[in-house]
Design an enzyme around this catalytic site. Structure first.
Site, PDB file in Angstrom:
ATOM      1  N   GLU A  96      -5.512   5.297  -9.417  1.00 50.67           N
ATOM      2  CA  GLU A  96      -6.766   5.889  -8.950  1.00 50.67           C
ATOM      3  C   GLU A  96      -7.338   6.925  -9.917  1.00 50.67           C
ATOM      4  O   GLU A  96      -6.641   7.861 -10.316  1.00 50.67           O
ATOM      5  CB  GLU A  96      -6.515   6.542  -7.589  1.00 50.67           C
ATOM      6  CG  GLU A  96      -7.730   7.070  -6.893  1.00 50.67           C
ATOM      7  CD  GLU A  96      -7.366   7.657  -5.532  1.00 50.67           C
ATOM      8  OE1 GLU A  96      -7.645   8.849  -5.321  1.00 50.67           O
ATOM      9  OE2 GLU A  96      -6.784   6.939  -4.700  1.00 50.67           O
ATOM     10  N   THR A 147     -12.822   0.635  -4.479  1.00 48.93           N
ATOM     11  CA  THR A 147     -12.248   0.951  -3.173  1.00 48.93           C
ATOM     12  C   THR A 147     -13.260   1.649  -2.271  1.00 48.93           C
ATOM     13  O   THR A 147     -14.369   1.965  -2.693  1.00 48.93           O
ATOM     14  CB  THR A 147     -10.974   1.811  -3.366  1.00 48.93           C
ATOM     15  OG1 THR A 147     -10.285   1.944  -2.120  1.00 48.93           O
ATOM     16  CG2 THR A 147     -11.302   3.190  -3.911  1.00 48.93           C
ATOM     17  N   LYS A 161      -8.540   2.108 -10.130  1.00 47.14           N
ATOM     18  CA  LYS A 161      -9.135   2.216  -8.793  1.00 47.14           C
ATOM     19  C   LYS A 161     -10.257   3.255  -8.808  1.00 47.14           C
ATOM     20  O   LYS A 161     -10.045   4.408  -9.192  1.00 47.14           O
ATOM     21  CB  LYS A 161      -8.072   2.613  -7.765  1.00 47.14           C
ATOM     22  CG  LYS A 161      -8.546   2.474  -6.324  1.00 47.14           C
ATOM     23  CD  LYS A 161      -7.589   3.099  -5.328  1.00 47.14           C
ATOM     24  CE  LYS A 161      -6.264   2.398  -5.288  1.00 47.14           C
ATOM     25  NZ  LYS A 161      -5.420   2.945  -4.182  1.00 47.14           N
ATOM     26  N   ASP A 177       0.855  -1.182   0.000  1.00 40.67           N
ATOM     27  CA  ASP A 177       0.000   0.000   0.000  1.00 40.67           C
ATOM     28  C   ASP A 177       0.894   1.236   0.000  1.00 40.67           C
ATOM     29  O   ASP A 177       0.927   2.009   0.956  1.00 40.67           O
ATOM     30  CB  ASP A 177      -0.909  -0.018   1.232  1.00 40.67           C
ATOM     31  CG  ASP A 177      -2.038   0.988   1.113  1.00 40.67           C
ATOM     32  OD1 ASP A 177      -2.188   1.595   0.042  1.00 40.67           O
ATOM     33  OD2 ASP A 177      -2.780   1.167   2.096  1.00 40.67           O
ATOM     34  N   PHE A 187     -12.132  -1.543   3.802  1.00 38.60           N
ATOM     35  CA  PHE A 187     -11.193  -0.771   4.626  1.00 38.60           C
ATOM     36  C   PHE A 187     -11.303  -1.158   6.108  1.00 38.60           C
ATOM     37  O   PHE A 187     -12.100  -0.595   6.847  1.00 38.60           O
ATOM     38  CB  PHE A 187     -11.464   0.724   4.441  1.00 38.60           C
ATOM     39  CG  PHE A 187     -10.770   1.322   3.242  1.00 38.60           C
ATOM     40  CD1 PHE A 187     -10.642   0.614   2.062  1.00 38.60           C
ATOM     41  CD2 PHE A 187     -10.249   2.605   3.292  1.00 38.60           C
ATOM     42  CE1 PHE A 187     -10.001   1.156   0.957  1.00 38.60           C
ATOM     43  CE2 PHE A 187      -9.601   3.162   2.199  1.00 38.60           C
ATOM     44  CZ  PHE A 187      -9.484   2.436   1.028  1.00 38.60           C
TER      45      PHE A 187
END
Length: 320
Positions: A98, A158, A134, A20, A180
């Site tokens: 992203e 996400t 993403k 990450d 998450f």
């Protein structure tokens, strides 16, 4: 020298380990299968010597075009893909890239930016099999993923906080979802509901439940636990399809040589069917879940602020 394998080595046998981070040196050192890039990580990259030539190249390109606000976004996109391409050279798997968070409620804009990223990566010689787009898991994001997956563009959905939200992503054919763990725990702790032990950690419980439901349905969508606050949360999800972990927690796992038992295993799929998630049932599920409603909104807000900060930095550099 400790002869027994580290927990990180053991974890690699149970789950695909993803970094990450966009930290070039950390990825080089820790050797994850996949990694990620986003505006926060790209902004940090601006200060790293390894990316200095990349930054100067794209700034010089923008200045040669005459500068201007329209080119700020282009430079951000070029840097995003440039950093992603460098990272792709370090790993065997995929780089999650992203889409603009300020387009999280705009299906058409999300699809357009995803296609742009795929084209830009292709120009760098990186095929779509090496990247994940993403996308924030709003209903508009789910619909964008449905379109992109149909075109063969794999997506990482996400900011997953709710079971209905997760199932909607799987029904849209998303390649991967990122629930998450840490942010779910944060919300419950902030509301005076700290768990007594790791098996009661609401983030851990949530991911275990989503994993079990996906396997029960026979869904091919990958479950990737994300946003960890401790190695205990990671260990409690050993066996999950993928786990995306920050460099500091990867280092801690690498230093620990204790046993790491498998916690998640796919059971047999069954033939039970359920009514598909609709825009209305999706909205109702989020509205009825205060944690998911708040965390989805604030997660998008944080990502959008990071993108605005990156744009501001590029704007300053172009003006300088």
């Amino acid at each position: 020298m400790n002869a027994s394998p580290s927990k990180l080595q053991q974890l690699r046998d149970l789950s695909v380990v993803v970094a990450d981070t966009g930290d070039y040196d950390a990825i080089k050192r820790l050797k994850p299968v996949d990694c990620t890039t986003n505006p926060t990580l790209v902004k940090k990259a601006l200060d790293l010597p390894v990316y200095a030539d990349l930054i100067e190249e794209h700034l010089a390109w923008a200045r040669a075009q005459g500068g201007g606000e329209a080119l700020v976004d282009d430079v951000v996109d070029r840097l995003t893909v440039g950093v992603g391409a460098r990272l792709a050279g370090l790993i065997p798997g995929r780089v999650s890239t992203e889409v603009d968070a300020d387009q999280a409620y705009d299906t058409a804009a999300t699809v357009a930016k995803a296609r742009k990223f795929v084209r830009m990566y292709a120009e760098q010689g990186i095929g779509r099999d090496r990247i994940l787009i993403k996308v924030a898991s709003t209903w508009e994001g789910v619909e964008a993923a449905r379109q992109l997956q149909a075109e063969g563009i794999d997506c990482n959905l996400t900011l997953i906080f709710n079971p209905t939200q997760a199932i909607a992503c799987a029904e849209a054919g998303a390649f991967l979802i990122s629930p998450f763990v840490g942010r779910i725990l944060d919300w419950y702790v902030a509301h005076g509901q700290a768990p007594a032990n790791i098996d009661e950690d609401p983030g851990v419980v949530f991911v275990r439940g989503v994993y079990a439901e996906f396997k029960r349905r026979g869904s091919p969508t990958v479950v990737m636990g994300a946003s960890f606050r401790s190695t205990a949360q990671i260990e409690a999800l050993a066996g999950c399809d993928r786990l995306t972990i920050s460099p500091d927690l990867l280092e801690k796992l690498d230093r620990d040589h204790g046993p790491l038992p498998r916690k998640l295993s796919p059971g047999a799929a069954d033939a039970v069917t359920a009514a598909p998630v609709t825009a209305e049932s999706f909205a109702a599920a989020i509205e009825a879940d205060p944690m998911a409603k708040e965390k989805l909104a604030t997660g998008i807000e944080i990502f959008a602020k990071d993108l605005a900060a990156l744009r501001a930095t590029i704007r300053e550099k172009l003006a300088g």
